[in-house]
Motif scaffolding. Structure first.
Motif, PDB file in Angstrom:
ATOM      1  N   PHE A  95      52.059  35.263  54.391  1.00 37.11           N
ATOM      2  CA  PHE A  95      52.396  35.357  52.971  1.00 37.11           C
ATOM      3  C   PHE A  95      53.901  35.386  52.732  1.00 37.11           C
ATOM      4  CE2 PHE A  95      48.044  36.816  53.057  1.00 37.11           C
ATOM      5  CZ  PHE A  95      47.502  36.249  51.912  1.00 37.11           C
ATOM      6  N   VAL A 155      50.817  37.191  46.933  1.00 33.42           N
ATOM      7  CA  VAL A 155      51.476  35.924  46.570  1.00 33.42           C
ATOM      8  C   VAL A 155      52.318  35.462  47.757  1.00 33.42           C
ATOM      9  CG1 VAL A 155      53.148  34.833  45.011  1.00 33.42           C
ATOM     10  CG2 VAL A 155      51.529  36.534  44.124  1.00 33.42           C
ATOM     11  N   ARG A 156      52.242  34.182  48.085  1.00 35.83           N
ATOM     12  CA  ARG A 156      53.085  33.645  49.154  1.00 35.83           C
ATOM     13  C   ARG A 156      54.510  33.459  48.633  1.00 35.83           C
ATOM     14  NH1 ARG A 156      48.168  31.227  50.201  1.00 35.83           N
ATOM     15  NH2 ARG A 156      47.438  31.481  52.349  1.00 35.83           N
ATOM     16  N   GLY A 202      50.059  31.491  36.978  1.00 37.66           N
ATOM     17  CA  GLY A 202      48.858  32.310  36.905  1.00 37.66           C
ATOM     18  C   GLY A 202      47.759  31.721  36.056  1.00 37.66           C
ATOM     19  N   ASP A 254      46.843  28.027  36.120  1.00 38.48           N
ATOM     20  CA  ASP A 254      46.700  26.627  36.535  1.00 38.48           C
ATOM     21  C   ASP A 254      47.923  25.770  36.221  1.00 38.48           C
ATOM     22  OD1 ASP A 254      44.086  27.122  37.448  1.00 38.48           O
ATOM     23  OD2 ASP A 254      43.281  26.819  35.437  1.00 38.48           O
ATOM     24  N   ALA A 296      52.518  23.146  50.293  1.00 37.23           N
ATOM     25  CA  ALA A 296      52.166  23.853  49.054  1.00 37.23           C
ATOM     26  C   ALA A 296      52.793  23.186  47.837  1.00 37.23           C
ATOM     27  CB  ALA A 296      52.610  25.316  49.145  1.00 37.23           C
ATOM     28  N   ASP A 298      53.835  29.426  40.455  1.00 29.46           N
ATOM     29  CA  ASP A 298      52.694  29.135  39.595  1.00 29.46           C
ATOM     30  C   ASP A 298      52.728  30.133  38.439  1.00 29.46           C
ATOM     31  OD1 ASP A 298      50.219  31.304  40.031  1.00 29.46           O
ATOM     32  OD2 ASP A 298      51.647  31.202  41.697  1.00 29.46           O
ATOM     33  N   LYS A 335      50.427  34.068  40.895  1.00 26.68           N
ATOM     34  CA  LYS A 335      49.231  34.504  41.613  1.00 26.68           C
ATOM     35  C   LYS A 335      49.113  33.894  43.003  1.00 26.68           C
ATOM     36  CE  LYS A 335      46.311  35.487  37.578  1.00 26.68           C
ATOM     37  NZ  LYS A 335      45.049  35.129  36.867  1.00 26.68           N
ATOM     38  N   SER A 336      49.819  32.779  43.250  1.00 29.32           N
ATOM     39  CA  SER A 336      49.642  32.118  44.546  1.00 29.32           C
ATOM     40  C   SER A 336      50.947  31.857  45.280  1.00 29.32           C
ATOM     41  CB  SER A 336      48.871  30.801  44.362  1.00 29.32           C
ATOM     42  OG  SER A 336      49.542  29.959  43.441  1.00 29.32           O
ATOM     43  N   ASN A 337      51.972  31.283  44.614  1.00 25.27           N
ATOM     44  CA  ASN A 337      53.189  30.896  45.323  1.00 25.27           C
ATOM     45  C   ASN A 337      54.437  31.150  44.499  1.00 25.27           C
ATOM     46  OD1 ASN A 337      52.453  29.289  47.953  1.00 25.27           O
ATOM     47  ND2 ASN A 337      51.015  28.549  46.411  1.00 25.27           N
TER      48      ASN A 337
END
Length: 579
Positions: A331, A296-297, A351, A353, A407, A349, A259-261
């Motif tokens: 991104f 997502v990055r 998705g 945590d 990051a 990640d 979701k992020s990286n």
């Protein structure tokens, strides 16, 4: 004034501090009450004897986290949501609330006692303003300068215990950092009176006392080299991934959940016009395209400095294809300079945590996915944080990768904080494996130890055999083979001056001692070592053609895993791939 001048580094950067809150007994009482008996705010207030205003604000917070919702039929009432219901039934901790704040970090790191001071507590001068003579200690010759990465590590250690209760340092913003060589100025008269800056290490204190006593200036200190890190973790046989299709599927699953990286380090990068394995490799690109669409990055790196321009051009082609998916500014972080490491990483990640790290033999951005690959997948927070640290150290060689470094730092910090807050039941769980990180030169030492210690079998798979195959691999295998009945070496290719006749000669010499097997198809790109039932090393190192060097420790990365039946399971799966 009787001053002494000590080489030092001044580091300044914005730091992100996070404050976290747990949940109060009142909040938990209200959640439990609504789970047992849905009702209104007035109903909860009367049942629990809690002021209505307190119930109202508490319910608002619970709804903000999706733990409580409104049910309209048959009549409007507040009720625990399915998420809240699951938290209660599974005994998991409720989701934390958090808030970030930015702080200014400014420290001085001196090179004699390796102390870290707050800049405001000491005096420093620029290198250009150093006096022509005096008690001056020079910067050590030949020692590499400090970097943003190394200083971030020191800041993390320095900040422990300096924050408010409930706060922790998520990391520093590397792209806004400042690093400068300076000289720390200390008054020897004050030092002689026992006055030292706050934070002075015992080593610095003793060195300065010795200087006052003898008149001999102290020497700079080199930080001790880090030895292989061993940690307890949880890892099953299914976390050792074997096979080409299996690697493709894992890539799609891992990148698809992010979701992020997403971070990918591949030694090589294939051109978009390369037809070999194009359909399979296209699955990798499509997974990255989908990640870009979701915001997502994607951080992409390549390792080799050979044919640098060729791989930089291929990375640019990949950038253009991915950037066509959506407006990717900020991104899509694609590096066109090599990190000069043979290690291979997939990091993302999960998705939820958490994060996942895969390390092993697979060149994600180049492979035609027709060869046998072996990688290890890490998901336990402690192990993943170690993997993130390794990747961060590798890519920090590129000044243009500061956002990626930042990051990775934040992700590792969050995982370690989560690990430290695990419930008692989770901490009591027996670890399934021991993980030891192997740097380049650690591989040969461990292989020789394994050859002497193995009691049942000794099996090594290397993509290539080359000029150093005898001392690096064949000799240790022979030592094991004179004691054990099951000693095997698998390989697919020859490199350098090694010809087929050379390998044939050693095969005949080792007949009955070591089973030396060449496997042309499917090609073995895997690099692993397995002995007895429980010991496995998954690596990027070609055991039979390369030697890890002390002066380039991050060129090769291996994971030494010790856990129940890991070697037995790996070899069984590997042998199926050869059928």
């Amino acid at each position: 004034m009787n001053n002494i001048y000590i080489p030092a580094w001044h580091y300044r950067a914005p730091g992100i501090v996070q404050r976290t809150w747990g949940w109060s007994p009142v909040e938990e009482m209200i959640l439990l009450s609504l789970d047992r008996s849905p009702g209104t705010i007035n109903h909860v207030s009367e049942t629990l004897k809690i002021p209505r205003q307190v119930v109202g604000s508490t319910v608002a917070r619970l709804m903000q986290f999706g733990l409580v919702e409104v049910r309209l039929a048959p009549r409007p009432v507040l009720v625990t949501s399915s998420i809240g219901h699951d938290f209660i039934r599974t005994g998991r901790a409720l989701p934390e609330r958090s808030a970030d704040r930015e702080i200014g970090i400014s420290v001085v790191y001196e090179k004699v006692g390796l102390s870290v001071f707050r800049t405001r507590d000491v005096d420093t001068i620029p290198v250009t303003k150093l006096p022509a003579k005096g008690a001056i200690i020079r910067f050590p010759e030949g020692e590499p300068p400090e970097t943003n990465y190394s200083m971030m590590q020191r800041v993390n250690e320095f900040m422990v215990g300096m924050l408010r209760p409930g706060e922790w340092l998520r990391g520093v913003q590397a792209n806004s950092s400042f690093l400068e060589a300076r000289f720390l100025v200390l008054d020897l008269d004050e030092v002689g009176s026992g006055v030292f800056p706050q934070g002075a290490s015992d080593q610095l204190v003793e060195a300065l006392k010795a200087t006052i006593k003898t008149g001999v200036l102290p020497k700079t200190t080199t930080p001790p080299p880090e030895r292989p890190v061993s940690i307890q973790t949880r890892l099953s046989a299914s976390d050792i991934v074997v096979g080409a299709e299996q690697h493709l599927q894992r890539f799609e699953q891992i990148v698809g959940a992010a979701k992020s990286n997403v971070f990918v380090l591949s030694t090589f990068v294939a051109s978009q016009s390369d037809e070999q394995g194009r359909d399979r490799r296209d699955r990798i690109v499509r997974a990255l395209e989908d990640a870009c669409r979701r915001g997502v990055r994607c951080h992409l790196f390549f390792g080799t400095s050979l044919d640098r321009s060729k791989h930089a051009a291929a990375m640019q082609e990949l950038y253009l294809r991915l950037s066509a998916v959506r407006q990717t500014r900020g991104f899509l972080l694609v590096q066109r300079d090599p990190v000069e490491s043979h290690a291979k990483f997939l990091v993302a990640d999960d998705g939820h945590d958490g994060a996942v790290v895969m390390m092993g033999s697979c060149n994600w951005l180049h492979s035609p996915f027709s060869a046998v690959e072996v990688s290890a997948e890490l998901r336990e927070p402690n192990a993943v944080a170690e993997g993130l640290d390794l990747l961060r150290e590798i890519v920090s060689r590129l000044s243009s990768a500061s956002r990626s470094v930042e990051a990775l730092l934040f992700m590792a910090s969050e995982l370690r904080r989560q690990r430290n807050m695990l419930s008692t039941s989770e901490e009591a769980e027996a670890p399934a494996a021991t993980l030891t990180i192997l740097l380049a030169a650690d591989h040969e030492r461990l292989l020789r130890v394994a050859a002497h210690d193995a009691q049942q079998r000794f099996v090594c798979c290397t993509n290539k055999v080359g000029a150093n195959m005898v001392p690096a691999l064949f000799d240790p295998a022979e030592i094991a083979g004179r004691r054990l009945s099951d000693v095997r070496i698998y390989y697919s290719r020859r490199t350098g001056p090694v010809k087929r006749s050379h390998v044939t000669k050693h095969r005949e010499r080792l007949h009955g001692i070591v089973d030396l097997t060449g496997v042309p198809e499917p090609q073995l790109h895997a690099k692993f070592l397995a002995w007895d039932a429980d010991h496995v090393v998954v690596s990027s190192l070609n055991w039979g053609s390369q030697s890890g060097l002390e002066d380039n420790p991050l060129d090769e990365i291996g994971l030494y895993l010790e856990g129940p039946k890991l070697a037995t399971s790996l070899l069984k799966t590997f042998e199926r791939e050869l059928e």
